[in-house]
Scaffold this motif. Structure first.
Motif, PDB file in Angstrom:
ATOM      1  N   GLN A  17       0.881  -1.172  -0.094  1.00 15.68           N
ATOM      2  CA  GLN A  17      -0.101  -0.121   0.001  1.00 15.68           C
ATOM      3  C   GLN A  17       0.877   1.150   0.008  1.00 15.68           C
ATOM      4  O   GLN A  17       0.514   2.367  -0.685  1.00 15.68           O
ATOM      5  N   LYS A  18       2.077   1.215   0.678  1.00 19.12           N
ATOM      6  CA  LYS A  18       2.926   2.225   0.779  1.00 19.12           C
ATOM      7  C   LYS A  18       3.488   2.709  -0.745  1.00 19.12           C
ATOM      8  O   LYS A  18       3.559   3.465  -1.153  1.00 19.12           O
ATOM      9  N   LEU A  19       3.685   1.444  -1.280  1.00 18.70           N
ATOM     10  CA  LEU A  19       4.073   1.486  -2.875  1.00 18.70           C
ATOM     11  C   LEU A  19       3.374   2.132  -3.747  1.00 18.70           C
ATOM     12  O   LEU A  19       3.461   3.019  -4.432  1.00 18.70           O
ATOM     13  N   THR A  20       1.761   1.749  -3.540  1.00 21.29           N
ATOM     14  CA  THR A  20       0.878   2.324  -4.527  1.00 21.29           C
ATOM     15  C   THR A  20       0.779   3.646  -3.845  1.00 21.29           C
ATOM     16  O   THR A  20       0.616   4.479  -5.072  1.00 21.29           O
ATOM     17  N   ARG A  21       0.801   4.147  -2.777  1.00 21.96           N
ATOM     18  CA  ARG A  21       0.921   5.559  -2.509  1.00 21.96           C
ATOM     19  C   ARG A  21       1.986   6.561  -3.190  1.00 21.96           C
ATOM     20  O   ARG A  21       1.881   7.458  -3.668  1.00 21.96           O
ATOM     21  N   LEU A  22       3.241   5.658  -3.226  1.00 18.66           N
ATOM     22  CA  LEU A  22       4.257   6.308  -3.934  1.00 18.66           C
ATOM     23  C   LEU A  22       3.949   6.625  -5.272  1.00 18.66           C
ATOM     24  O   LEU A  22       4.456   7.569  -5.740  1.00 18.66           O
ATOM     25  N   GLU A  23       3.473   5.412  -5.730  1.00 17.69           N
ATOM     26  CA  GLU A  23       3.064   5.737  -7.415  1.00 17.69           C
ATOM     27  C   GLU A  23       1.980   6.583  -7.698  1.00 17.69           C
ATOM     28  O   GLU A  23       2.142   7.198  -8.829  1.00 17.69           O
ATOM     29  N   THR A  24       1.463   6.718  -6.933  1.00 16.68           N
ATOM     30  CA  THR A  24      -0.032   7.645  -6.952  1.00 16.68           C
ATOM     31  C   THR A  24       0.607   9.133  -7.076  1.00 16.68           C
ATOM     32  O   THR A  24       0.062  10.099  -7.712  1.00 16.68           O
ATOM     33  N   SER A  25       1.812   9.321  -6.158  1.00 16.55           N
ATOM     34  CA  SER A  25       2.405  10.771  -6.371  1.00 16.55           C
ATOM     35  C   SER A  25       2.924  10.997  -7.631  1.00 16.55           C
ATOM     36  O   SER A  25       3.395  12.123  -7.862  1.00 16.55           O
ATOM     37  N   THR A  26       2.601  10.231  -8.579  1.00 14.57           N
ATOM     38  CA  THR A  26       3.265  10.729  -9.933  1.00 14.57           C
ATOM     39  C   THR A  26       1.964  11.743 -10.482  1.00 14.57           C
ATOM     40  O   THR A  26       2.547  12.256 -11.627  1.00 14.57           O
ATOM     41  N   LEU A  27       1.035  11.878  -9.926  1.00 15.71           N
ATOM     42  CA  LEU A  27       0.080  12.989 -10.195  1.00 15.71           C
ATOM     43  C   LEU A  27       0.879  14.506 -10.261  1.00 15.71           C
ATOM     44  O   LEU A  27       0.464  15.173 -10.907  1.00 15.71           O
ATOM     45  N   LEU A  28       1.694  14.425  -9.232  1.00  8.49           N
ATOM     46  CA  LEU A  28       2.429  15.879  -9.231  1.00  8.49           C
ATOM     47  C   LEU A  28       3.493  16.072 -10.351  1.00  8.49           C
ATOM     48  O   LEU A  28       3.247  17.010 -10.824  1.00  8.49           O
ATOM     49  N   VAL A 151     -12.595  -0.564 -17.150  1.00  9.02           N
ATOM     50  CA  VAL A 151     -11.035  -0.103 -17.441  1.00  9.02           C
ATOM     51  C   VAL A 151     -10.854  -0.227 -18.686  1.00  9.02           C
ATOM     52  O   VAL A 151     -10.306   0.844 -19.518  1.00  9.02           O
ATOM     53  N   PRO A 152     -10.973  -1.408 -19.580  1.00  5.90           N
ATOM     54  CA  PRO A 152     -10.953  -1.159 -21.144  1.00  5.90           C
ATOM     55  C   PRO A 152     -11.571  -0.185 -21.870  1.00  5.90           C
ATOM     56  O   PRO A 152     -11.098   0.607 -22.899  1.00  5.90           O
ATOM     57  N   GLU A 153     -12.590   0.118 -21.262  1.00  8.51           N
ATOM     58  CA  GLU A 153     -13.704   1.100 -21.949  1.00  8.51           C
ATOM     59  C   GLU A 153     -13.199   2.567 -21.706  1.00  8.51           C
ATOM     60  O   GLU A 153     -13.200   3.207 -22.744  1.00  8.51           O
ATOM     61  N   ALA A 154     -12.705   2.784 -20.460  1.00  8.29           N
ATOM     62  CA  ALA A 154     -12.097   4.039 -20.530  1.00  8.29           C
ATOM     63  C   ALA A 154     -11.022   4.328 -21.486  1.00  8.29           C
ATOM     64  O   ALA A 154     -10.904   5.586 -21.724  1.00  8.29           O
ATOM     65  N   ALA A 155     -10.122   3.190 -21.627  1.00  5.47           N
ATOM     66  CA  ALA A 155      -9.019   3.548 -22.455  1.00  5.47           C
ATOM     67  C   ALA A 155      -9.416   3.617 -23.833  1.00  5.47           C
ATOM     68  O   ALA A 155      -8.898   4.332 -24.840  1.00  5.47           O
ATOM     69  N   SER A 156     -10.344   2.940 -24.259  1.00 10.20           N
ATOM     70  CA  SER A 156     -11.021   3.046 -25.538  1.00 10.20           C
ATOM     71  C   SER A 156     -11.848   4.087 -25.837  1.00 10.20           C
ATOM     72  O   SER A 156     -11.649   4.804 -27.118  1.00 10.20           O
ATOM     73  N   CYS A 157     -12.260   5.020 -24.987  1.00  8.60           N
ATOM     74  CA  CYS A 157     -12.961   6.166 -24.993  1.00  8.60           C
ATOM     75  C   CYS A 157     -11.680   7.409 -24.957  1.00  8.60           C
ATOM     76  O   CYS A 157     -12.236   8.536 -25.147  1.00  8.60           O
ATOM     77  N   GLY A 158     -10.456   6.927 -24.786  1.00  5.93           N
ATOM     78  CA  GLY A 158      -9.543   8.169 -24.880  1.00  5.93           C
ATOM     79  C   GLY A 158      -9.161   8.497 -23.386  1.00  5.93           C
ATOM     80  O   GLY A 158      -8.622   9.596 -23.619  1.00  5.93           O
ATOM     81  N   PHE A 159      -9.550   8.236 -22.371  1.00  6.46           N
ATOM     82  CA  PHE A 159      -9.479   8.807 -21.322  1.00  6.46           C
ATOM     83  C   PHE A 159      -8.334   7.991 -20.647  1.00  6.46           C
ATOM     84  O   PHE A 159      -8.061   6.795 -20.588  1.00  6.46           O
ATOM     85  N   GLU A 160      -7.282   8.861 -19.847  1.00  8.29           N
ATOM     86  CA  GLU A 160      -6.253   8.364 -19.191  1.00  8.29           C
ATOM     87  C   GLU A 160      -6.652   8.366 -17.618  1.00  8.29           C
ATOM     88  O   GLU A 160      -6.781   9.429 -17.152  1.00  8.29           O
ATOM     89  N   LEU A 161      -6.719   6.977 -16.968  1.00  6.79           N
ATOM     90  CA  LEU A 161      -7.130   7.077 -15.790  1.00  6.79           C
ATOM     91  C   LEU A 161      -5.797   7.356 -14.666  1.00  6.79           C
ATOM     92  O   LEU A 161      -4.616   6.891 -14.854  1.00  6.79           O
ATOM     93  N   LEU A 162      -6.402   8.085 -13.807  1.00  5.14           N
ATOM     94  CA  LEU A 162      -5.368   8.673 -12.928  1.00  5.14           C
ATOM     95  C   LEU A 162      -5.329   7.854 -11.807  1.00  5.14           C
ATOM     96  O   LEU A 162      -6.321   7.393 -11.110  1.00  5.14           O
ATOM     97  N   PRO A 163      -4.358   7.283 -11.320  1.00  4.03           N
ATOM     98  CA  PRO A 163      -4.060   6.274 -10.092  1.00  4.03           C
ATOM     99  C   PRO A 163      -4.606   7.275  -8.867  1.00  4.03           C
ATOM    100  O   PRO A 163      -4.599   8.173  -8.552  1.00  4.03           O
ATOM    101  N   HIS A 164      -5.333   6.134  -8.111  1.00  5.55           N
ATOM    102  CA  HIS A 164      -6.115   6.761  -6.853  1.00  5.55           C
ATOM    103  C   HIS A 164      -5.345   5.915  -5.537  1.00  5.55           C
ATOM    104  O   HIS A 164      -5.526   4.703  -5.604  1.00  5.55           O
ATOM    105  N   ALA A 165      -4.991   6.581  -4.652  1.00  2.83           N
ATOM    106  CA  ALA A 165      -4.317   5.916  -3.549  1.00  2.83           C
ATOM    107  C   ALA A 165      -5.430   5.231  -2.655  1.00  2.83           C
ATOM    108  O   ALA A 165      -6.366   5.510  -2.730  1.00  2.83           O
ATOM    109  N   PRO A 166      -5.049   4.273  -2.039  1.00  2.00           N
ATOM    110  CA  PRO A 166      -6.085   3.409  -1.214  1.00  2.00           C
ATOM    111  C   PRO A 166      -6.377   4.059  -0.198  1.00  2.00           C
ATOM    112  O   PRO A 166      -5.700   4.806   0.558  1.00  2.00           O
TER     113      PRO A 166
END
Length: 166
Positions: A17-28, A151-166
């Protein structure tokens, strides 16, 4: 020696979970690349429950009275008819789309995928520049948002999914 009180923390995260939060910080990094574009391209999706009311109209509340008598009181409290689930998309411009679920309809991956398609069609009509610029979609980690249909529908619509921290 002295007695020390333990410090309260809201939650103890596991290493993954800590690693996921670190990856989520890529929003910055997204934000620092182009701050104005980041907010303009960002759209949030979420569901909420709301009370459904059927208030009396002005004509329904009319009463016959004498000229000297006071007007009848109108009580604003109306018993709710029921709860309604609303799926909303909003951005910096405000609420973009609200979709109310039917009473017998459940929110699942297929419904979430169809809502994304519907949202894309609305955005095509209103803000074509947002689709060309690449929309950033922020959702929570609900299972319906991370389902195999959504998730595949979001990609096919052209949306980039932003990661959300747990």
């Amino acid at each position: 020696m002295s007695k020390r009180f333990a410090r309260w923390v809201p939650r103890m995260f596991a290493p993954d979970q800590k690693l996921t939060r670190l990856e989520t910080s890529t929003l910055l990094a997204h934000f620092q690349a182009d701050p104005a574009s980041f907010f303009w391209r960002s759209v949030t999706q979420d569901e909420t429950w709301g009370q459904h009311f059927e208030p009396q109209s002005k004509n329904q509340s009319k009463h016959w009275k004498n000229h000297g008598s006071p007007p009848p009181p109108k009580i604003n409290q109306v018993a709710p008819v029921g709860k309604v689930m609303a799926l909303m998309f909003w951005g910096t411009e405000g609420i973009l789309v609200i979709d109310y679920l039917q009473r017998s309809q459940a929110i699942n991956g297929a419904y979430c995928a169809s809502a994304l398609r519907q949202f894309k069609e609305v955005i095509k009509e209103i803000w074509t520049g947002k689709l060309r610029a690449g929309m950033l979609l922020l959702q929570d980690n609900a299972p319906v948002h991370m389902s195999q249909e959504a998730v595949p529908e979001a990609a096919s619509c052209g949306f980039e999914l932003l990661p959300h921290a747990p």
